[in-house]
Structure formats: structure tokens, C-alpha cells
Write a protein that holds these residues in place. Sequence first.
Motif, PDB file in Angstrom:
ATOM      1  N   ALA A  65       0.841  -1.198   0.000  1.00  0.00           N
ATOM      2  CA  ALA A  65       0.000   0.000   0.000  1.00  0.00           C
ATOM      3  C   ALA A  65       0.874   1.245   0.000  1.00  0.00           C
ATOM      4  N   THR A  66       0.524   2.182  -0.856  1.00  0.00           N
ATOM      5  CA  THR A  66       1.245   3.453  -0.904  1.00  0.00           C
ATOM      6  C   THR A  66       0.362   4.622  -0.485  1.00  0.00           C
ATOM      7  N   GLN A  67      -0.958   4.401  -0.458  1.00  0.00           N
ATOM      8  CA  GLN A  67      -1.905   5.418  -0.005  1.00  0.00           C
ATOM      9  C   GLN A  67      -2.932   4.740   0.888  1.00  0.00           C
ATOM     10  N   VAL A  68      -2.990   5.182   2.134  1.00  0.00           N
ATOM     11  CA  VAL A  68      -3.896   4.570   3.103  1.00  0.00           C
ATOM     12  C   VAL A  68      -4.789   5.638   3.721  1.00  0.00           C
ATOM     13  N   ALA A  69      -6.096   5.421   3.603  1.00  0.00           N
ATOM     14  CA  ALA A  69      -7.080   6.296   4.252  1.00  0.00           C
ATOM     15  C   ALA A  69      -7.505   5.631   5.553  1.00  0.00           C
ATOM     16  N   ILE A  70      -7.430   6.365   6.639  1.00  0.00           N
ATOM     17  CA  ILE A  70      -7.848   5.865   7.948  1.00  0.00           C
ATOM     18  C   ILE A  70      -9.204   6.489   8.250  1.00  0.00           C
ATOM     19  N   THR A  71     -10.210   5.629   8.381  1.00  0.00           N
ATOM     20  CA  THR A  71     -11.575   6.085   8.623  1.00  0.00           C
ATOM     21  C   THR A  71     -11.958   5.790  10.068  1.00  0.00           C
ATOM     22  N   PRO A  72     -12.081   6.808  10.909  1.00  0.00           N
ATOM     23  CA  PRO A  72     -12.511   6.586  12.290  1.00  0.00           C
ATOM     24  C   PRO A  72     -13.989   6.188  12.319  1.00  0.00           C
ATOM     25  N   MET A  73     -14.251   5.018  12.871  1.00  0.00           N
ATOM     26  CA  MET A  73     -15.608   4.494  12.948  1.00  0.00           C
ATOM     27  C   MET A  73     -16.242   4.925  14.271  1.00  0.00           C
ATOM     28  N   PHE A  74     -16.235   6.225  14.499  1.00  0.00           N
ATOM     29  CA  PHE A  74     -16.762   6.834  15.720  1.00  0.00           C
ATOM     30  C   PHE A  74     -17.937   7.729  15.349  1.00  0.00           C
ATOM     31  N   LEU A  75     -18.978   7.735  16.177  1.00  0.00           N
ATOM     32  CA  LEU A  75     -20.102   8.632  15.930  1.00  0.00           C
ATOM     33  C   LEU A  75     -19.750  10.071  16.274  1.00  0.00           C
ATOM     34  N   GLY A  76     -18.947  10.259  17.295  1.00  0.00           N
ATOM     35  CA  GLY A  76     -18.553  11.605  17.706  1.00  0.00           C
ATOM     36  C   GLY A  76     -17.050  11.744  17.713  1.00  0.00           C
ATOM     37  N   ALA A  77     -16.595  12.972  17.633  1.00  0.00           N
ATOM     38  CA  ALA A  77     -15.164  13.251  17.633  1.00  0.00           C
ATOM     39  C   ALA A  77     -14.730  13.645  19.037  1.00  0.00           C
ATOM     40  N   GLY A  78     -14.593  12.650  19.901  1.00  0.00           N
ATOM     41  CA  GLY A  78     -14.108  12.885  21.255  1.00  0.00           C
ATOM     42  C   GLY A  78     -12.591  12.938  21.294  1.00  0.00           C
ATOM     43  N   ARG A  79     -12.050  12.828  22.487  1.00  0.00           N
ATOM     44  CA  ARG A  79     -10.595  12.940  22.685  1.00  0.00           C
ATOM     45  C   ARG A  79      -9.819  11.934  21.846  1.00  0.00           C
ATOM     46  N   HIS A  80     -10.315  10.702  21.738  1.00  0.00           N
ATOM     47  CA  HIS A  80      -9.591   9.699  20.956  1.00  0.00           C
ATOM     48  C   HIS A  80      -9.429  10.136  19.509  1.00  0.00           C
ATOM     49  N   VAL A  81     -10.477  10.700  18.923  1.00  0.00           N
ATOM     50  CA  VAL A  81     -10.433  11.126  17.522  1.00  0.00           C
ATOM     51  C   VAL A  81      -9.662  12.436  17.381  1.00  0.00           C
ATOM     52  N   ARG A  82      -9.847  13.360  18.300  1.00  0.00           N
ATOM     53  CA  ARG A  82      -9.206  14.678  18.195  1.00  0.00           C
ATOM     54  C   ARG A  82      -7.732  14.660  18.573  1.00  0.00           C
ATOM     55  N   GLU A  83      -7.346  13.802  19.539  1.00  0.00           N
ATOM     56  CA  GLU A  83      -5.971  13.855  20.044  1.00  0.00           C
ATOM     57  C   GLU A  83      -5.194  12.557  19.816  1.00  0.00           C
ATOM     58  N   ASP A  84      -5.742  11.445  20.283  1.00  0.00           N
ATOM     59  CA  ASP A  84      -4.998  10.182  20.225  1.00  0.00           C
ATOM     60  C   ASP A  84      -4.736   9.734  18.788  1.00  0.00           C
ATOM     61  N   LEU A  85      -5.759   9.755  17.957  1.00  0.00           N
ATOM     62  CA  LEU A  85      -5.620   9.262  16.593  1.00  0.00           C
ATOM     63  C   LEU A  85      -4.652  10.105  15.760  1.00  0.00           C
ATOM     64  N   PRO A  86      -4.741  11.435  15.768  1.00  0.00           N
ATOM     65  CA  PRO A  86      -3.754  12.208  14.997  1.00  0.00           C
ATOM     66  C   PRO A  86      -2.313  11.925  15.437  1.00  0.00           C
ATOM     67  N   ALA A  87      -2.097  11.724  16.737  1.00  0.00           N
ATOM     68  CA  ALA A  87      -0.749  11.397  17.220  1.00  0.00           C
ATOM     69  C   ALA A  87      -0.298  10.038  16.677  1.00  0.00           C
ATOM     70  N   LEU A  88      -1.211   9.066  16.638  1.00  0.00           N
ATOM     71  CA  LEU A  88      -0.882   7.762  16.070  1.00  0.00           C
ATOM     72  C   LEU A  88      -0.561   7.867  14.582  1.00  0.00           C
ATOM     73  N   VAL A  89      -1.303   8.691  13.871  1.00  0.00           N
ATOM     74  CA  VAL A  89      -1.056   8.858  12.435  1.00  0.00           C
ATOM     75  C   VAL A  89       0.319   9.499  12.208  1.00  0.00           C
ATOM     76  N   GLU A  90       0.693  10.448  13.042  1.00  0.00           N
ATOM     77  CA  GLU A  90       2.039  11.035  12.923  1.00  0.00           C
ATOM     78  C   GLU A  90       3.118   9.968  13.125  1.00  0.00           C
ATOM     79  N   GLN A  91       2.887   9.039  14.041  1.00  0.00           N
ATOM     80  CA  GLN A  91       3.834   7.942  14.247  1.00  0.00           C
ATOM     81  C   GLN A  91       3.906   7.047  13.011  1.00  0.00           C
ATOM     82  N   LEU A  92       2.758   6.812  12.366  1.00  0.00           N
ATOM     83  CA  LEU A  92       2.746   6.001  11.140  1.00  0.00           C
ATOM     84  C   LEU A  92       3.540   6.683  10.037  1.00  0.00           C
ATOM     85  N   LYS A  93       3.382   7.990   9.921  1.00  0.00           N
ATOM     86  CA  LYS A  93       4.120   8.734   8.897  1.00  0.00           C
ATOM     87  C   LYS A  93       5.623   8.605   9.104  1.00  0.00           C
TER      88      LYS A  93
END
Length: 127
Positions: A65-93
Motif C-alpha cells: 500500500a502506498t496510499q492509506v485512508a484511515i476512517t474513524p468508525m466513531f459517531l462523535g469526535a471525542g478525545r480519541h479522535v481529536r488527540e490520540d488518533l492524529p498522534a498515532l497517524v504522525e507515528q505512522l508517517k
Amino acid sequence: MSDTASHAVILFAHGSRDPLWRLPMEAVAARLARRAPGLLVRCAYLELTQPDLPTAAADLARAGATQVAITPMFLGAGRHVREDLPALVEQLKAAHPGVIWTLRPPVGEDERLLDLLAEIAAEQSLE
């Protein structure tokens, strides 16, 4: 997103100790794979369920894979979506610089899903 093997989607959810909890996620992944047979699809979880995001991401990078879209399967954008997930994506990069990682909005922000949820609730209230 094209349906070539270099494109992928990770459906990202919270996770649960209950093994049945993941069944709807896996059903969405299976439907997505049927709709786009060349698309690489994985589920990943923040906690309590495997695989975690780094594991699913590494699997996709190994699969080409050279292009990966990460789709958060969350109904709301709580702390996990706003803070934890972006930090994880930076680690993936940092871990996989040859892959383009795109963090999508949570599914709960999509008007189509909100309309469908309202429709389901209305139907159920009439039963």
C-alpha cells in the motif's frame, strides 16, 4: 480512491473486551472489500482488541500500500479522535515514510450516516 492494490483503507474503532463487539466492524470491512475488490481493507483498534493501528498499518505497508485512508468508525469526535488518533497517524508517517496516510473525518460527521440513523430510529419507534 482508486481500487488498485496500492490503495488501502483502515477502519479504526475503539475496541472492546467482548469478542462479539467487533462483528459489525468486520461486516463493514467485508462489504467494502466486496465493493472494491482491489482495495486493501483492514480493521484496527485503539485498545482492548487486536490488531492495533500500528500493526494493521505495517501489514498494509508490507502488502504494498502506498496510499492509506484511515476512517474513524466513531459517531462523535471525542478525545480519541481529536488527540490520540492524529498522534498515532504522525507515528505512522514517521515509521512508513513511503506511504501517504490520510486521516478521514469520523463517520458520525457524515450527513448520510446521520440521516440513516434517524431513519432507523423512526422506523423502530413505529413498531
